[in-house]
Scaffold this active site. Structure first.
Site, PDB file in Angstrom:
ATOM      1  N   LYS A  18       0.834  -1.206   0.000  1.00 17.20           N
ATOM      2  CA  LYS A  18       0.000   0.000   0.000  1.00 17.20           C
ATOM      3  C   LYS A  18       0.871   1.260   0.000  1.00 17.20           C
ATOM      4  O   LYS A  18       0.659   2.170  -0.802  1.00 17.20           O
ATOM      5  CB  LYS A  18      -0.936   0.016   1.225  1.00 17.20           C
ATOM      6  CG  LYS A  18      -1.873  -1.188   1.296  1.00 17.20           C
ATOM      7  CD  LYS A  18      -2.818  -1.104   2.475  1.00 17.20           C
ATOM      8  CE  LYS A  18      -2.142  -1.208   3.824  1.00 17.20           C
ATOM      9  NZ  LYS A  18      -1.655  -2.560   4.165  1.00 17.20           N
ATOM     10  N   ARG A  48      11.764  -6.250   4.887  1.00 17.24           N
ATOM     11  CA  ARG A  48      11.707  -4.837   5.283  1.00 17.24           C
ATOM     12  C   ARG A  48      12.288  -4.650   6.677  1.00 17.24           C
ATOM     13  O   ARG A  48      12.878  -3.609   6.965  1.00 17.24           O
ATOM     14  CB  ARG A  48      10.266  -4.315   5.222  1.00 17.24           C
ATOM     15  CG  ARG A  48      10.197  -2.812   5.478  1.00 17.24           C
ATOM     16  CD  ARG A  48       8.840  -2.205   5.210  1.00 17.24           C
ATOM     17  NE  ARG A  48       7.824  -2.698   6.121  1.00 17.24           N
ATOM     18  CZ  ARG A  48       6.546  -2.386   6.040  1.00 17.24           C
ATOM     19  NH1 ARG A  48       6.121  -1.584   5.081  1.00 17.24           N
ATOM     20  NH2 ARG A  48       5.668  -2.873   6.897  1.00 17.24           N
ATOM     21  N   ARG A  91      -9.656   0.571   8.437  1.00 17.83           N
ATOM     22  CA  ARG A  91      -9.243  -0.788   8.789  1.00 17.83           C
ATOM     23  C   ARG A  91     -10.314  -1.511   9.594  1.00 17.83           C
ATOM     24  O   ARG A  91     -10.116  -2.676   9.956  1.00 17.83           O
ATOM     25  CB  ARG A  91      -7.963  -0.716   9.626  1.00 17.83           C
ATOM     26  CG  ARG A  91      -6.676  -0.974   8.834  1.00 17.83           C
ATOM     27  CD  ARG A  91      -5.505  -0.840   9.784  1.00 17.83           C
ATOM     28  NE  ARG A  91      -4.322  -1.533   9.365  1.00 17.83           N
ATOM     29  CZ  ARG A  91      -3.318  -0.985   8.690  1.00 17.83           C
ATOM     30  NH1 ARG A  91      -3.376   0.267   8.306  1.00 17.83           N
ATOM     31  NH2 ARG A  91      -2.249  -1.690   8.391  1.00 17.83           N
ATOM     32  N   ARG A 121      11.482  -1.031  12.089  1.00 14.17           N
ATOM     33  CA  ARG A 121      10.134  -1.099  12.663  1.00 14.17           C
ATOM     34  C   ARG A 121      10.006  -2.305  13.576  1.00 14.17           C
ATOM     35  O   ARG A 121      10.209  -3.438  13.151  1.00 14.17           O
ATOM     36  CB  ARG A 121       9.083  -1.157  11.542  1.00 14.17           C
ATOM     37  CG  ARG A 121       8.715   0.204  11.017  1.00 14.17           C
ATOM     38  CD  ARG A 121       7.795   0.136   9.830  1.00 14.17           C
ATOM     39  NE  ARG A 121       6.541  -0.571  10.077  1.00 14.17           N
ATOM     40  CZ  ARG A 121       5.517  -0.553   9.242  1.00 14.17           C
ATOM     41  NH1 ARG A 121       5.593   0.138   8.119  1.00 14.17           N
ATOM     42  NH2 ARG A 121       4.420  -1.209   9.521  1.00 14.17           N
ATOM     43  N   ARG A 158      -0.546  -9.313  13.202  1.00 16.30           N
ATOM     44  CA  ARG A 158      -1.064  -8.286  12.277  1.00 16.30           C
ATOM     45  C   ARG A 158      -1.891  -8.930  11.172  1.00 16.30           C
ATOM     46  O   ARG A 158      -2.934  -8.399  10.783  1.00 16.30           O
ATOM     47  CB  ARG A 158       0.099  -7.488  11.669  1.00 16.30           C
ATOM     48  CG  ARG A 158       0.725  -6.524  12.655  1.00 16.30           C
ATOM     49  CD  ARG A 158       2.126  -6.120  12.235  1.00 16.30           C
ATOM     50  NE  ARG A 158       2.142  -5.303  11.046  1.00 16.30           N
ATOM     51  CZ  ARG A 158       3.249  -5.065  10.329  1.00 16.30           C
ATOM     52  NH1 ARG A 158       4.393  -5.614  10.694  1.00 16.30           N
ATOM     53  NH2 ARG A 158       3.196  -4.291   9.277  1.00 16.30           N
TER      54      ARG A 158
HETATM   55  P1  B4P Z   1       4.503  -1.578   2.090  1.00 17.71           P
HETATM   56  O1  B4P Z   1       4.034  -0.905   0.866  1.00 17.71           O
HETATM   57  O2  B4P Z   1       5.384  -0.769   2.961  1.00 17.71           O
HETATM   58  O3  B4P Z   1       3.376  -2.188   3.023  1.00 17.71           O
HETATM   59  P2  B4P Z   1       2.028  -1.585   3.618  1.00 17.71           P
HETATM   60  O4  B4P Z   1       0.965  -2.449   3.028  1.00 17.71           O
HETATM   61  O5  B4P Z   1       1.916  -0.127   3.384  1.00 17.71           O
HETATM   62  O6  B4P Z   1       2.310  -1.755   5.193  1.00 17.71           O
HETATM   63  P3  B4P Z   1       1.625  -2.029   6.580  1.00 17.71           P
HETATM   64  O7  B4P Z   1       0.202  -2.464   6.436  1.00 17.71           O
HETATM   65  O8  B4P Z   1       2.584  -2.967   7.216  1.00 17.71           O
HETATM   66  O9  B4P Z   1       1.723  -0.758   7.442  1.00 17.71           O
HETATM   67  P4  B4P Z   1       0.847   0.424   8.059  1.00 17.71           P
HETATM   68  O10 B4P Z   1       1.801   1.514   8.208  1.00 17.71           O
HETATM   69  O11 B4P Z   1      -0.381   0.706   7.252  1.00 17.71           O
HETATM   70  O12 B4P Z   1       5.266  -2.905   1.612  1.00 17.71           O
HETATM   71  C1  B4P Z   1       5.876  -3.799   2.517  1.00 17.71           C
HETATM   72  C2  B4P Z   1       7.216  -4.270   1.978  1.00 17.71           C
HETATM   73  O13 B4P Z   1       7.051  -5.007   0.771  1.00 17.71           O
HETATM   74  C3  B4P Z   1       8.183  -3.135   1.646  1.00 17.71           C
HETATM   75  O14 B4P Z   1       9.466  -3.467   2.112  1.00 17.71           O
HETATM   76  C4  B4P Z   1       8.173  -3.072   0.126  1.00 17.71           C
HETATM   77  O15 B4P Z   1       9.414  -2.664  -0.425  1.00 17.71           O
HETATM   78  C5  B4P Z   1       7.874  -4.498  -0.255  1.00 17.71           C
HETATM   79  N1  B4P Z   1       7.116  -4.600  -1.514  1.00 17.71           N
HETATM   80  C6  B4P Z   1       6.103  -3.792  -1.905  1.00 17.71           C
HETATM   81  N2  B4P Z   1       5.635  -4.187  -3.113  1.00 17.71           N
HETATM   82  C7  B4P Z   1       6.370  -5.299  -3.483  1.00 17.71           C
HETATM   83  C8  B4P Z   1       6.358  -6.175  -4.616  1.00 17.71           C
HETATM   84  N3  B4P Z   1       5.520  -5.996  -5.638  1.00 17.71           N
HETATM   85  N4  B4P Z   1       7.230  -7.203  -4.628  1.00 17.71           N
HETATM   86  C9  B4P Z   1       8.094  -7.397  -3.602  1.00 17.71           C
HETATM   87  N5  B4P Z   1       8.170  -6.598  -2.514  1.00 17.71           N
HETATM   88  C10 B4P Z   1       7.308  -5.557  -2.445  1.00 17.71           C
HETATM   89  O16 B4P Z   1       0.342  -0.090   9.509  1.00 17.71           O
HETATM   90  C11 B4P Z   1       1.193  -0.303  10.613  1.00 17.71           C
HETATM   91  C12 B4P Z   1       0.404  -0.366  11.929  1.00 17.71           C
HETATM   92  O17 B4P Z   1      -0.194   0.934  12.243  1.00 17.71           O
HETATM   93  C13 B4P Z   1      -0.800  -1.311  12.013  1.00 17.71           C
HETATM   94  O18 B4P Z   1      -0.413  -2.641  12.319  1.00 17.71           O
HETATM   95  C14 B4P Z   1      -1.643  -0.660  13.160  1.00 17.71           C
HETATM   96  O19 B4P Z   1      -1.136  -0.991  14.432  1.00 17.71           O
HETATM   97  C15 B4P Z   1      -1.450   0.827  12.932  1.00 17.71           C
HETATM   98  N6  B4P Z   1      -2.525   1.418  12.110  1.00 17.71           N
HETATM   99  C16 B4P Z   1      -2.358   1.980  10.871  1.00 17.71           C
HETATM  100  N7  B4P Z   1      -3.545   2.399  10.368  1.00 17.71           N
HETATM  101  C17 B4P Z   1      -4.495   2.089  11.320  1.00 17.71           C
HETATM  102  C18 B4P Z   1      -5.925   2.237  11.373  1.00 17.71           C
HETATM  103  N8  B4P Z   1      -6.616   2.782  10.358  1.00 17.71           N
HETATM  104  N9  B4P Z   1      -6.579   1.810  12.481  1.00 17.71           N
HETATM  105  C19 B4P Z   1      -5.917   1.281  13.505  1.00 17.71           C
HETATM  106  N10 B4P Z   1      -4.570   1.080  13.512  1.00 17.71           N
HETATM  107  C20 B4P Z   1      -3.860   1.482  12.425  1.00 17.71           C
END
Ligand code: B4P
Length: 190
Positions: free
Chosen positions: A14, A128, A89, A134, A146
């Site tokens: 994302k 990552r 979420r 993190r 998670r």
């Molecule tokens: P990202 O792109 O970083 O992953 P994400 O889906 O954004 O992350 P996440 O869900 O963990 O985090 P968030 O901050 O929202 O990709 C992950 C990795 O994969 C990276 O290293 C990237 O390089 C790699 N990658 C990407 N695309 C790829 C591909 N095509 N091929 C190979 N590798 C690839 O949430 C973190 C925490 O914050 C939650 O657990 C919760 O505690 C809190 N939180 C956030 N929003 C909330 C909400 N609305 N309500 C309640 N809690 C919340």
């Protein structure tokens, strides 16, 4: 306005894809995870509270997250639209977002959902962890939690947008560029 919810499990890409979408469509990127992490870094009261949940892989409570999201949107009132990354979420967050956007005479255009299977998610988060610093990426038990929280509390949000005919599934496996092309194609055909 173009308002996109970018949806998917932890590590689905994302954050990665949001960067490309905002550049292409001139949107504001609102990542609730990023805002929480900035607050943790700044050692604010909100950061302290968020950290106690995030480090365990739990969701930050809805009321806190919803209020924060509203105030972030209000900082960019005249924008062309938003990418909501990591929000909503929960069902309560999805309802609150609809109600809030209606007060601004706008709405969610579409939910784009990145679909990636569990083993690949764990691999990505493990990788990552080597660079992100993190806490929630470093411990396999926290990652598992998670994913479980996602399956139990977040995945059902899909049906909220399906009921409004706003749900679009995107294959989240492949190169980052290939996935970006799929997202652009989906948005361009809206
Ligand atoms: P990202 O792109 O970083 O992953 P994400 O889906 O954004 O992350 P996440 O869900 O963990 O985090 P968030 O901050 O929202 O990709 C992950 C990795 O994969 C990276 O290293 C990237 O390089 C790699 N990658 C990407 N695309 C790829 C591909 N095509 N091929 C190979 N590798 C690839 O949430 C973190 C925490 O914050 C939650 O657990 C919760 O505690 C809190 N939180 C956030 N929003 C909330 C909400 N609305 N309500 C309640 N809690 C919340």
């Amino acid at each position: 306005m173009l308002n996109i919810v970018l949806f998917g499990p932890p590590g689905a890409g994302k954050g990665t894809q949001s960067e490309r979408l905002i550049e292409q469509y001139g949107l504001i990127h609102l990542s609730t995870g990023d805002v929480f992490r900035a607050n943790i870094k700044g050692e604010t009261e909100l950061g302290q509270l968020a950290k106690s949940y995030m480090d365990k892989g739990q969701l930050v409570p809805d009321d806190v997250t919803i209020n924060m999201l509203r105030s972030e949107v209000m900082k960019h009132e005249n924008s062309a639209g938003f990418i909501f990354d990591g929000f909503p979420r929960t069902h309560a967050q999805a309802l609150a977002l609809d109600t809030f956007l209606a007060t601004l005479n706008t709405e969610i255009t579409s939910m784009l959902a990145l679909e990636v299977e569990e083993e690949e998610l764990k691999e990505r988060l493990k990788k990552r962890a080597e660079v992100s610093g993190r806490v929630d990426d470093a411990d396999p038990n926290v990652i598992q939690n998670r994913i479980q929280v996602y399956n139990n509390e977040t995945a059902p949000v899909k049906s909220f947008y399906q009921a409004q005919n706003k749900y679009i599934a995107i294959d989240g496996i492949g190169s980052i560029d290939a996935i970006t092309s799929r997202l652009f194609a989906a948005i361009d055909s809206l």
